[in-house]
Design a protein around this motif. Structure first.
Motif, mmCIF file in Angstrom:
data_model
loop_
_atom_site.group_PDB
_atom_site.id
_atom_site.type_symbol
_atom_site.label_atom_id
_atom_site.label_comp_id
_atom_site.label_asym_id
_atom_site.label_seq_id
_atom_site.Cartn_x
_atom_site.Cartn_y
_atom_site.Cartn_z
ATOM 1 N N CYS A 1 -12.257 -4.401 -3.639
ATOM 2 C CA CYS A 1 -11.313 -3.420 -4.179
ATOM 3 C C CYS A 1 -11.216 -3.630 -5.679
ATOM 4 O O CYS A 1 -11.435 -4.733 -6.189
ATOM 5 C CB CYS A 1 -9.927 -3.588 -3.556
ATOM 6 N N HIS B 1 -7.167 -0.606 -5.927
ATOM 7 C CA HIS B 1 -7.795 0.638 -5.463
ATOM 8 C C HIS B 1 -8.947 0.262 -4.534
ATOM 9 O O HIS B 1 -9.901 -0.399 -4.948
ATOM 10 C CB HIS B 1 -8.316 1.456 -6.650
ATOM 11 N N CYS B 2 -8.857 0.667 -3.289
ATOM 12 C CA CYS B 2 -9.878 0.361 -2.292
ATOM 13 C C CYS B 2 -10.489 1.655 -1.764
ATOM 14 O O CYS B 2 -9.859 2.725 -1.804
ATOM 15 C CB CYS B 2 -9.281 -0.433 -1.130
ATOM 16 N N ASN B 3 -11.704 1.571 -1.247
ATOM 17 C CA ASN B 3 -12.388 2.753 -0.719
ATOM 18 C C ASN B 3 -11.897 3.136 0.675
ATOM 19 O O ASN B 3 -12.233 4.208 1.175
ATOM 20 C CB ASN B 3 -13.899 2.510 -0.686
ATOM 21 N N GLU C 1 0.849 -1.198 0.000
ATOM 22 C CA GLU C 1 0.000 0.000 0.000
ATOM 23 C C GLU C 1 0.884 1.247 0.000
ATOM 24 O O GLU C 1 1.672 1.470 0.918
ATOM 25 C CB GLU C 1 -0.912 -0.007 1.216
ATOM 26 N N TYR D 1 -4.604 2.566 -1.859
ATOM 27 C CA TYR D 1 -4.009 2.416 -3.192
ATOM 28 C C TYR D 1 -2.614 1.811 -3.054
ATOM 29 O O TYR D 1 -1.844 2.143 -2.154
ATOM 30 C CB TYR D 1 -3.891 3.769 -3.885
ATOM 31 N N GLN E 1 -2.238 -2.673 -10.009
ATOM 32 C CA GLN E 1 -2.558 -1.850 -8.837
ATOM 33 C C GLN E 1 -3.907 -2.269 -8.262
ATOM 34 O O GLN E 1 -4.755 -2.815 -8.968
ATOM 35 C CB GLN E 1 -2.627 -0.363 -9.209
ATOM 36 N N ARG F 1 -6.540 -2.715 -11.255
ATOM 37 C CA ARG F 1 -6.327 -1.947 -12.482
ATOM 38 C C ARG F 1 -4.957 -2.244 -13.086
ATOM 39 O O ARG F 1 -4.012 -2.615 -12.389
ATOM 40 C CB ARG F 1 -6.426 -0.447 -12.191
#
Length: 309
Positions: free
Chosen positions: A41, A63-65, A10, A15, A61, A44
């Protein structure tokens, strides 16, 4: 066995980068293991590449909230030849997480340290590595057949396996402790050559008798090579630092149990054939096993040397 590993790093909250690596298993297939984050998540820019036609590596990559430490990882698709997924995660401003997911433990928290495996589990892992490592299996079988061919005493068989055990235990410990390093491809090629040497010893004519010193030295040297192979196969899974000695001993004990199981199976089979007055079948079994050893070892030697150069 097909090894699978997932590395997560991370870089900012929610991200980061990921590397997902799977090794082709003994059946020639890529393990069908897959994973997902909970909560979900997004993945990408996933790029896939092959390394030596033996490993498929995916990089991209995630991408998580929310922060990675608030998520869990779930895995599926385990098979007999691909029984686990090694997970290494580095959450932002958090402790490194290391875990091994299996059919019995399919989830891992990414917010706290999860043990790689209970120490006792390394006993079973050691047994798996010897029983499903065909080059190691054939070497153990070859040592037994050579002892049988030379009509040696039981103490000589025990002595030869003791030398082999001491050799692979020594390099296994040295490599796990990081005291030495070896070239992976070269070691794999030499292990194949050790099986090929045994096949040659089984087919050439000689006067039955005691093992020469040169023969014993070679067995010890090949033990060192096979120990390197065991250590390299455990390179990604690793041993827990907080229980390094106990897990290393249990793993090595599992290897010895696997060896004993192989020798016991061979001895029982040949004893049955001989006691039922089927010497022809006994000789046929020995010749067939020797032929399989030689053919497989020759193939492995050429393949591994070719990939090394």
């Amino acid at each position: 066995m097909g090894t699978s590993a997932l590395v997560l790093h991370e870089e900012s909250q929610g991200y980061g980068q990921l590397v997902f690596k799977r090794t082709v298993s003994a059946d020639g297939k890529v393990p069908p293991i897959d994973f997902k984050f909970e909560p979900r998540c997004e993945l990408r820019n996933i790029n896939t590449e092959w390394e030596d036609n033996a490993e498929v590596i995916q990089r991209g990559q995630f991408h998580c909230n929310s922060a990675l430490k608030n998520h869990r990882l779930q895995a599926n698709g385990f098979t007999r030849l691909a029984p686990d997924l090694i997970v290494l995660a580095t959450p932002l401003n958090g402790s490194r997480v290391q875990s091994v997911l299996t059919p019995k433990q399919t989830e891992a928290s990414l917010g706290s340290q999860t043990p790689t495996a209970a120490p006792l589990e390394y006993l079973g892992i050691g047994i798996e590595h010897i029983v499903f490592g065909w080059d190691h299996v054939l070497f153990v079988a070859g040592l037994y057949l050579l002892w049988k061919k030379r009509r040696q005493r039981l103490r000589q068989l025990i002595g030869q396996f003791t030398l082999f055990t001491v050799g692979h235990s020594l390099t296994l410990a040295l490599l796990v402790l990081g005291l030495i390093a070896v070239p992976t491809r070269a070691i794999e090629a030499w292990i194949a050559l050790s099986v090929l040497w045994l096949a040659w010893e089984l087919i050439r004519k000689e006067v039955p008798g005691k093992s020469s010193w040169a023969h014993l030295v070679l067995i010890g040297a090949f033990g060192l090579l096979h120990g390197s192979g065991f250590a390299l196969s455990m390179e990604q899974r690793g041993f827990p630092e907080d229980a390094l000695l106990s897990t290393l001993l249990l793993f090595n004990l599992g290897i010895e149990i696997g060896q004993l199981w192989i020798v016991t199976l061979l001895a029982t089979t040949f004893a049955f054939l001989e006691k039922t007055h089927l010497p022809t079948w006994s000789r046929l079994a020995q010749h067939t096993l020797t032929l399989c050893m030689g053919g497989a070892a020759l193939y492995w030697t050429v393949e591994r040397i070719y990939s090394y150069v």
